[in-house]
Scaffold this active site. Structure first.
Site, PDB file in Angstrom:
ATOM      1  N   ASP A 171       9.315   3.010  -0.008  1.00 12.43           N
ATOM      2  CA  ASP A 171       8.240   3.633   0.761  1.00 12.43           C
ATOM      3  C   ASP A 171       8.393   3.236   2.220  1.00 12.43           C
ATOM      4  OD1 ASP A 171       5.965   4.490   1.991  1.00 12.43           O
ATOM      5  OD2 ASP A 171       4.561   3.608   0.559  1.00 12.43           O
ATOM      6  N   TYR A 173       0.853  -1.180   0.000  1.00  8.83           N
ATOM      7  CA  TYR A 173       0.000   0.000   0.000  1.00  8.83           C
ATOM      8  C   TYR A 173       0.890   1.231   0.000  1.00  8.83           C
ATOM      9  CZ  TYR A 173      -3.483   3.411   1.642  1.00  8.83           C
ATOM     10  OH  TYR A 173      -4.313   4.490   1.774  1.00  8.83           O
ATOM     11  N   LYS A 195       3.987   9.090   8.905  1.00  5.95           N
ATOM     12  CA  LYS A 195       3.642   8.517  10.214  1.00  5.95           C
ATOM     13  C   LYS A 195       4.574   9.009  11.334  1.00  5.95           C
ATOM     14  CE  LYS A 195       0.676   5.070   8.275  1.00  5.95           C
ATOM     15  NZ  LYS A 195       0.774   4.323   7.038  1.00  5.95           N
TER      16      LYS A 195
HETATM   17  C1  LIG Z   1       0.172   4.795   5.661  1.00  5.58           C
HETATM   18  C2  LIG Z   1       0.958   4.539   4.452  1.00  5.58           C
HETATM   19  C3  LIG Z   1       0.900   5.394   3.333  1.00  5.58           C
HETATM   20  C4  LIG Z   1      -0.082   6.517   3.248  1.00  5.58           C
HETATM   21  O1  LIG Z   1       0.113   7.493   4.201  1.00  5.58           O
HETATM   22  P1  LIG Z   1      -1.109   8.495   4.567  1.00  5.58           P
HETATM   23  O2  LIG Z   1      -0.474   9.454   5.509  1.00  5.58           O
HETATM   24  O3  LIG Z   1      -2.174   7.632   5.160  1.00  5.58           O
HETATM   25  O4  LIG Z   1      -1.550   9.108   3.300  1.00  5.58           O
HETATM   26  C5  LIG Z   1       1.753   5.161   2.284  1.00  5.58           C
HETATM   27  N1  LIG Z   1       2.616   4.135   2.305  1.00  5.58           N
HETATM   28  C6  LIG Z   1       2.684   3.288   3.337  1.00  5.58           C
HETATM   29  C7  LIG Z   1       3.682   2.178   3.316  1.00  5.58           C
HETATM   30  C8  LIG Z   1       1.848   3.444   4.430  1.00  5.58           C
HETATM   31  O5  LIG Z   1       1.901   2.565   5.439  1.00  5.58           O
END
Ligand SMILES: *Cc1c(COP(=O)(O)O)cnc(C)c1O
Length: 429
Positions: free
Chosen positions: A240, A145, A268
Site C-alpha cells: 500500500d 491504515y 494521494k
Molecule cells: C490515505 C491512505 C489510504 C486511504 O486513502 P483515501 O484516499 O483517504 O481513501 C490508504 N492507505 C494508506 C497507506 C493511506 O495513507
C-alpha cells in the site's frame, strides 16, 4: 495569541451540518484540542485561514500537494482541461498518458486500474487477491491504515488510532475474522501465522514505510520475509503506497526496498490534489479484473479527465532534482528539530524518510504501534497547539505523518526550527 474567531464561527456552523463538524475525523483536532483551522485558500507552502492567518503547511492535504498548493503548471493544465468537459464516463487518451508515465517511474505497474480514492484501491486489491487465490483471509499489520473499507478497520492506525478504537462498530464479525492482524516488524509472529493459516491467506498488505502510526520504517528483513512466505504459500504480496508513493523515494517504497510486489496501491500524490488513486501490478493478476477477467471492479468517475491531467502534471514535474531538494529540506528540518530538543533536554525521536517525517516524544526509538502509543501524547498536543499559534501547521495527531513540498524553502524550514525552539522554551524553560 492569533485571532481565530472566524474559524470558531465556521466550526460552530459546520457542527450543525456534519458529524463532529468535519468530513474526515482527524480534521476535527480532537487529539490535540482546540478549534480546527478553517481554510480560505492555499498557495505554495502556505495555508491561509478564514481569519487571514498564514501557516507553513506540512500536511499538504495529507500528502498530495507535493509541488505545493495551487502550483501554476497544475492549475493552468486543469483550467484548460475544464473547458473540454469534466467527466466523460467513456475512455480518453488522458488515462493512458498518465498510466504510461506512472509505468515509466514504477515498472512494476505492468497493468493499472484507476479508481477514486485510496480506500477503493486497497479494497479492490484485496478483492483481487481473494479472487485470484480463492482464499478469504488477509494479513494486515497493527497500526497500518489502508483506508476505511470494512476489512481494514481492524487494528487500524491513523484516525482510528487517534480515536482509540480497536476496530469500528459496524464491521461484521465475519469480516473482522478474515482480517488477521500482526505486530509490525515482528518476523516471529509472521512466521507463526503462516505456519498455522498459510493455506488460507489470500494476501498480505503492508505500508512498507508506515505513515499512519507516526512514521515507522519496516525493517528490510521483515519485508523480505513477507515476500518469502507469500511466495511459499501462494499468497499475494500487496504494498500500500497510497501515502509513500512518490514520497519516500523517487520510485516509492517499492524502489526504496527493491520490492517484488504482486499488487501496489497508489493514491494521494498521483491525483495531484484531485480524488484519484489506482491499483496495479503483475499483469497475470491484473488481467483477472473485469472486463478482461472476472473479479468485478468499476467506477462512474474513474479515470476522471481533470484528475488525470492534475496527476500527470504533478508526476511529470516531480523530477529527480525536485525530489532531491525536498529530501534535503526534510533532512535539514529534522536535524534542526533534533538539535533543539536536545538543547531543551526533551526526549524526541524524529523519523524521516524522503519527503515524509514525524516525531515522537519518546526516549527510545519507535518500531511498532505499541511503541508509538507509548509516546507522550499530552506533550505532543501542547507543543502542537503552541506551534499552531506561531503559524506552523502540522498534522493534528502524533499518528499522522508530515510532508514536505517543492514549494518549501530554507526560509520556511528555518522559521519552523526557530518556532520549535521558542515553543520548547516557553513550555519547558
Ligand atoms: C490515505 C491512505 C489510504 C486511504 O486513502 P483515501 O484516499 O483517504 O481513501 C490508504 N492507505 C494508506 C497507506 C493511506 O495513507
Amino acid at each position: 495569541m492569533i485571532r481565530r474567531e472566524q474559524s470558531e464561527l465556521a466550526f460552530t456552523q459546520a457542527q450543525q451540518v456534519f458529524p463532529g463538524g468535519v468530513n474526515s475525523p482527524v480534521r476535527a483536532f480532537k487529539a490535540v484540542g482546540g478549534t480546527p483551522v478553517f481554510i480560505d485558500s492555499a498557495k505554495g507552502a502556505y495555508l491561509y485561514d478564514v481569519d487571514g492567518n498564514a501557516y507553513i503547511d506540512y500536511v499538504l492535504s495529507w500528502g498530495p500537494m507535493i509541488l505545493g498548493h495551487a502550483n501554476d503548471q497544475v492549475v493552468s493544465a486543469v483550467q484548460k482541461s475544464l473547458y473540454k468537459g469534466t467527466s466523460y464516463g467513456a475512455p480518453s487518451p488522458l488515462e493512458t498518458k498518465l498510466g504510461k508515465l506512472l509505468q515509466e517511474r514504477i515498472p512494476q505497474l505492468e497493468k493499472i486500474r484507476m479508481v477514486n480514492s485510496g480506500t477503493e484501491a486497497t479494497m479492490s486489491a484485496i478483492r483481487l487477491a481473494r479472487g485470484v487465490t480463492g482464499r478469504d483471509k488477509i494479513i494486515k499489520f497493527i497500526g497500518c491504515y489502508h483506508g476505511h473499507s470494512d476489512s481494514f478497520l481492524v487494528q487500524a492506525g491513523s484516525g482510528v488510532a487517534t480515536f482509540g478504537l480497536p476496530n469500528s462498530p459496524g464491521v461484521t464479525q465475519g469480516t473482522a475474522q478474515d482480517t488477521l492482524t500482526l505486530p509490525y516488524n515482528d518476523i516471529d509472529s509472521l512466521r507463526a501465522c503462516f505456519d498455522k493459516e498459510g493455506s488460507n491467506i489470500a494476501g498480505v498488505i503492508i505500508e512498507a514505510v508506515a505513515g499512519n502510526m507516526g512514521l515507522i520504517k519496516a525493517e528490510q528483513g521483515f519485508i523480505d520475509e513477507i515476500r518469502h512466505l507469500t511466495k511459499m504459500y501462494g499468497s499475494l504480496f500487496i504494498v500500500d503506497e497510497v501515502m509513500t508513493g512518490f514520497r519516500v523515494n523517487y520510485t516509492g517504497a517499492v524502489g526504496l526496498y527493491n520490492l517484488d510486489a504482486d499488487l501496489i496501491c497508489f493514491g494521494k500524490v498521483v491525483g495531484g490534489g484531485f480524488p484519484m488513486a489506482l491499483f496495479g501490478g503483475k499483469k497475470k493478476y491484473m488481467d483477472i479484473v473485469t472486463p478482461s477477467g472476472t473479479v468485478y471492479q468499476a467506477g462512474t468517475l474513474s479515470g476522471n479527465p481533470i484528475a488525470m491531467v492534475a496527476g500527470y502534471e504533478t508526476v511529470k514535474n516531480l523530477t529527480p532534482s525536485v525530489f532531491d531538494k525536498m529530501t534535503r529540506l526534510t533532512d535539514r528540518l529534522c536535524e534542526g528539530l533534533k538539535k533543539v530538543a536536545l538543547e531543551h533536554n526533551v526526549p524526541l525521536q524524529v523519523v524521516h524518510v524522503g519527503t515524509m517525517f514525524s516525531f515522537f516524544f519518546n526516549n527510545k526509538s519507535v518500531r511498532n504501534f505499541e511503541d508509538s502509543k507509548a509516546s507522550d501524547q499530552e506533550r505532543f498536543a501542547q507543543v502542537y497547539r503552541t506551534l499552531l499559534e506561531k503559524g506552523i501547521y502540522l498534522a493534528p495527531s502524533q499518528y499522522e505523518s508530515n510532508f514536505m513540498s517543492a514549494a518549501h524553502t530554507e526560509t520556511e524550514i528555518d522559521k519552523t526550527i526557530t518556532a520549535f525552539d521558542q515553543v520548547l522554551g516557553e513550555i519547558y524553560g
